[in-house]
Enzyme design. Structure first.
Site, PDB file in Angstrom:
ATOM      1  N   ASN A  87       0.842  -1.195   0.000  1.00 29.09           N
ATOM      2  CA  ASN A  87       0.000   0.000   0.000  1.00 29.09           C
ATOM      3  C   ASN A  87       0.882   1.252   0.000  1.00 29.09           C
ATOM      4  OD1 ASN A  87      -2.366   1.619   0.272  1.00 29.09           O
ATOM      5  ND2 ASN A  87      -3.340  -0.049   1.415  1.00 29.09           N
ATOM      6  N   HIS A 117      23.433   2.520  12.129  1.00 34.58           N
ATOM      7  CA  HIS A 117      24.671   3.249  12.410  1.00 34.58           C
ATOM      8  C   HIS A 117      25.213   2.854  13.777  1.00 34.58           C
ATOM      9  CE1 HIS A 117      23.714   5.839   8.984  1.00 34.58           C
ATOM     10  NE2 HIS A 117      22.481   5.838   9.450  1.00 34.58           N
ATOM     11  N   ALA A 162      -0.652  -3.434  13.294  1.00 30.38           N
ATOM     12  CA  ALA A 162      -0.395  -2.053  12.899  1.00 30.38           C
ATOM     13  C   ALA A 162       0.415  -1.319  13.963  1.00 30.38           C
ATOM     14  CB  ALA A 162      -1.714  -1.326  12.655  1.00 30.38           C
ATOM     15  N   LYS A 168      13.112  -7.927  16.740  1.00 28.14           N
ATOM     16  CA  LYS A 168      13.658  -9.284  16.829  1.00 28.14           C
ATOM     17  C   LYS A 168      12.858 -10.211  15.917  1.00 28.14           C
ATOM     18  CE  LYS A 168      15.380  -8.780  21.557  1.00 28.14           C
ATOM     19  NZ  LYS A 168      15.309  -9.252  22.949  1.00 28.14           N
ATOM     20  N   ARG A 185      -0.169 -14.294  20.015  1.00 30.79           N
ATOM     21  CA  ARG A 185      -0.772 -15.626  20.051  1.00 30.79           C
ATOM     22  C   ARG A 185      -0.464 -16.370  18.762  1.00 30.79           C
ATOM     23  NH1 ARG A 185      -5.244 -15.930  16.808  1.00 30.79           N
ATOM     24  NH2 ARG A 185      -6.267 -13.991  16.198  1.00 30.79           N
TER      25      ARG A 185
END
Length: 204
Positions: A87, A117, A162, A168, A185
């Site tokens: 999108n 950096h 969202a 990680k 979950r």
């Protein structure tokens, strides 16, 4: 530093100075392609597809990226599978490789950032940088406003909520959300029966 050594450092997680004149001159040509892509009319789908195949390292069939679209290197190090949809305002900080599987969806305002950096202020003042690749599996949905950070892998079928900041790795077949993003979950049988709260799935 010769070009081969510089490329090795760029793709290998090594420090390099990203403000070099050589790099910036090369990058400008790729950014021109991004500008050209964003200047096309929505009806110019065939031309958009042609440009993406020029710009990206690899891009499969039936991929579509809404404009505006932004990429540091215009997709030079980006590998998309088939049926990838992005999108508005997809941002690819593609200073090294980004791998995206088949049937992946990106909501609006998603950022995939491979470049980062060092913390050391002296090195940062010299515009030192290093890059870590991103891997996104098949059939992943990355929700609106999410940011995927350098070196992250997201497993097949997972959903990133969202506004998440993915710091990680995320395993396959889960719903994960938050900043930092954490597994909420597993995707389960209920998800195959209901698409929203208690609203039953009525099409297949």
């Amino acid at each position: 530093m010769d070009k081969n050594e510089l490329t090795r450092r760029i793709l290998g997680g090594k420090l390099y100075f990203c403000g070099s004149e050589e790099l910036m001159t090369e990058q400008a040509a790729y950014l021109d392609k991004v500008f050209e892509y964003n200047s096309l009319h929505p009806s110019q789908a065939a031309e958009k597809t042609r440009l993406l195949k020029e710009m990206f390292a690899e891009i499969g069939d039936d991929c579509y990226i809404e404009t505006p679209f932004h990429a540091n290197w215009g997709g030079k190090y980006v590998h998309f599978g088939n049926q990838v949809y992005a999108n508005f305002n997809l941002v690819l900080v593609d200073d090294c490789e980004i791998f995206v599987g088949d049937k992946v969806m990106f909501g609006p305002n998603v950022t995939l950032a491979t470049g980062t950096h060092p913390i050391d202020p002296d090195l940062r003042s010299k515009v030192a940088q290093y890059n870590l690749p991103i891997h996104i599996g098949n059939n992943v949905w990355v929700g609106a406003g999410s940011i995927v950070l350098p070196g992250v892998t997201i497993g097949d079928n997972s959903v990133i909520g969202a506004g998440s900041v993915v710091t990680k790795d995320i395993p396959p077949n889960v719903v994960a959300v938050g900043s930092p993003c954490r597994v909420l979950r597993q995707i389960n049988e209920r998800d195959r029966q209901y698409y929203h709260k208690d609203w039953e799935i009525d099409i297949r």
